[in-house]
Design a protein around this motif. Sequence first.
Motif, PDB file in Angstrom:
ATOM      1  N   PHE A  75       0.945  -1.227  -0.090  1.00  0.00           N
ATOM      2  CA  PHE A  75      -0.109  -0.046  -0.203  1.00  0.00           C
ATOM      3  C   PHE A  75       0.708   1.231  -0.207  1.00  0.00           C
ATOM      4  O   PHE A  75       0.330   2.371   0.225  1.00  0.00           O
ATOM      5  CB  PHE A  75      -0.915  -0.011   1.096  1.00  0.00           C
ATOM      6  N   THR A  76       2.051   1.075  -0.244  1.00  0.00           N
ATOM      7  CA  THR A  76       3.249   2.079  -0.480  1.00  0.00           C
ATOM      8  C   THR A  76       3.473   2.439  -1.891  1.00  0.00           C
ATOM      9  O   THR A  76       4.021   1.205  -2.572  1.00  0.00           O
ATOM     10  CB  THR A  76       4.167   2.186   0.453  1.00  0.00           C
ATOM     11  N   PRO A  77       3.605   3.496  -2.524  1.00  0.00           N
ATOM     12  CA  PRO A  77       4.231   3.544  -3.726  1.00  0.00           C
ATOM     13  C   PRO A  77       5.687   3.052  -3.696  1.00  0.00           C
ATOM     14  O   PRO A  77       6.362   3.797  -3.023  1.00  0.00           O
ATOM     15  CB  PRO A  77       4.160   5.241  -4.074  1.00  0.00           C
ATOM     16  N   ALA A  78       5.748   2.364  -4.926  1.00  0.00           N
ATOM     17  CA  ALA A  78       7.310   1.917  -5.043  1.00  0.00           C
ATOM     18  C   ALA A  78       7.930   2.513  -6.381  1.00  0.00           C
ATOM     19  O   ALA A  78       9.161   2.125  -6.358  1.00  0.00           O
ATOM     20  CB  ALA A  78       7.138   0.414  -5.369  1.00  0.00           C
ATOM     21  N   GLY A  79       7.428   3.628  -6.723  1.00  0.00           N
ATOM     22  CA  GLY A  79       7.877   4.274  -7.967  1.00  0.00           C
ATOM     23  C   GLY A  79       6.503   4.971  -8.758  1.00  0.00           C
ATOM     24  O   GLY A  79       5.521   4.883  -8.378  1.00  0.00           O
ATOM     25  N   PRO A  80       6.949   5.466  -9.727  1.00  0.00           N
ATOM     26  CA  PRO A  80       5.926   6.003 -10.684  1.00  0.00           C
ATOM     27  C   PRO A  80       4.822   4.858 -11.069  1.00  0.00           C
ATOM     28  O   PRO A  80       5.287   3.829 -11.121  1.00  0.00           O
ATOM     29  CB  PRO A  80       6.528   6.653 -11.707  1.00  0.00           C
ATOM     30  N   GLY A  81       3.856   5.415 -11.291  1.00  0.00           N
ATOM     31  CA  GLY A  81       2.758   4.339 -11.861  1.00  0.00           C
ATOM     32  C   GLY A  81       2.902   4.023 -13.380  1.00  0.00           C
ATOM     33  O   GLY A  81       3.757   4.714 -14.252  1.00  0.00           O
TER      34      GLY A  81
ATOM     35  N   LEU B 271       4.370   6.414 -16.441  1.00  0.00           N
ATOM     36  CA  LEU B 271       3.994   7.674 -15.932  1.00  0.00           C
ATOM     37  C   LEU B 271       5.223   8.123 -15.330  1.00  0.00           C
ATOM     38  O   LEU B 271       5.957   7.514 -14.748  1.00  0.00           O
ATOM     39  CB  LEU B 271       2.611   7.666 -15.222  1.00  0.00           C
ATOM     40  N   THR B 272       5.064   9.355 -14.921  1.00  0.00           N
ATOM     41  CA  THR B 272       5.945   9.921 -14.016  1.00  0.00           C
ATOM     42  C   THR B 272       5.547  10.426 -12.722  1.00  0.00           C
ATOM     43  O   THR B 272       6.171  10.635 -11.868  1.00  0.00           O
ATOM     44  CB  THR B 272       6.771  11.422 -14.674  1.00  0.00           C
ATOM     45  N   GLY B 273       4.128  10.429 -12.498  1.00  0.00           N
ATOM     46  CA  GLY B 273       3.226  10.708 -11.563  1.00  0.00           C
ATOM     47  C   GLY B 273       3.314   9.463 -10.465  1.00  0.00           C
ATOM     48  O   GLY B 273       3.319   8.200 -10.884  1.00  0.00           O
TER      49      GLY B 273
END
Length: 354
Positions: free
Chosen positions: A175-181, A198-200
Amino acid sequence: MYTRYARRLAAFAALLALPLAAACESDPNEPEIAERLVVVVNSTENSLSLVPQEGGDVVQTRKVQLGAQGSPVGVAALGQWAVVPLGTYPFAAVVNLRTSSVTSTVALPANSGATGVDFVNDSIAVVANPGRNSVSPVNVLRGTAGAEVAVGTYPQAVVSDGARVYVINANLVNFTPAGPGSVTVLDDRLRFVQTVQLTGVNPGAAEIVGNRLYVLNSGTFGGNDGSLSVVNLQTLAEEARYTGFGDFPSSLAAAPNGELYVGIYGTGIVVWNPSTTSFRIGLNDPIEPGNQTVISGLGFDSSGRLHVTNARSCVAADPGFVYRLTSSGATDRSVQVGVCAFGLAFADVPESDD
């Protein structure tokens, strides 16, 4: 939401004449519309509220219980059908909006975590399985699911224009961002086309406007780093990303004029103009439907009116509301719905053939 909804009309013969009603005579072979509904997901209550699009604060709503288990947050609707992924319960509920009943509870792969959903045609909806990095096609007529299709890491939204399916991958680990999507592009038969990087960070919602896919990136919770990615649907590449979308924006809807309305939970609604690449209504003076800032979902109906859900505190004593807004952003209607009102969709339900 409005633009995507308009594309769905082309896939559903009963509604083809609506955009041209002022200029053309309707086809007598097309069924009449029996009712136009706002379909609201009540998450902790595990139900749908079916609210007439017309009328004032006091309207006759109907409720559809989805079962004893589930944690739904989204819904897709087309014609008489709605599909609700049930979250922690690996199933999708198929609802007949004409009869206000669940016609089937379709099994998805174990540990699906079913969330995002959209219709690719009038019988097939595509459900995201973030727990398995895949999507599953659900046939609403048969009440069955097809073989899952691999996509990116943690898909949590699905958008279709009828010709392609765009799967929004959040790239979350624990549940934690591991990098851009990323965006996985599939054709209308769910065959892989391309992956768009993506860069977001933490993308969770998207809308199609013209030949662009606008992807809302929630960012990190408390990081105040929400952003908007613009994907060119001809080149299938991210061509720009814009920042300044506040702390954890979560819902996105396209107005008939192409402006993007962004719901930020606890802040309100901001409005971004893709033509000027600037905010018409910004974070310093957001829209607060019903004088509330808890925005859990929003979308435009086929008449171009904005509807917004307010989950409130998500406890039984404090049910949610769905608001309808005027073009100026004023609250035109407040209707009480179920507990923890979250996602919403719109349905033009045709009359029965019987």
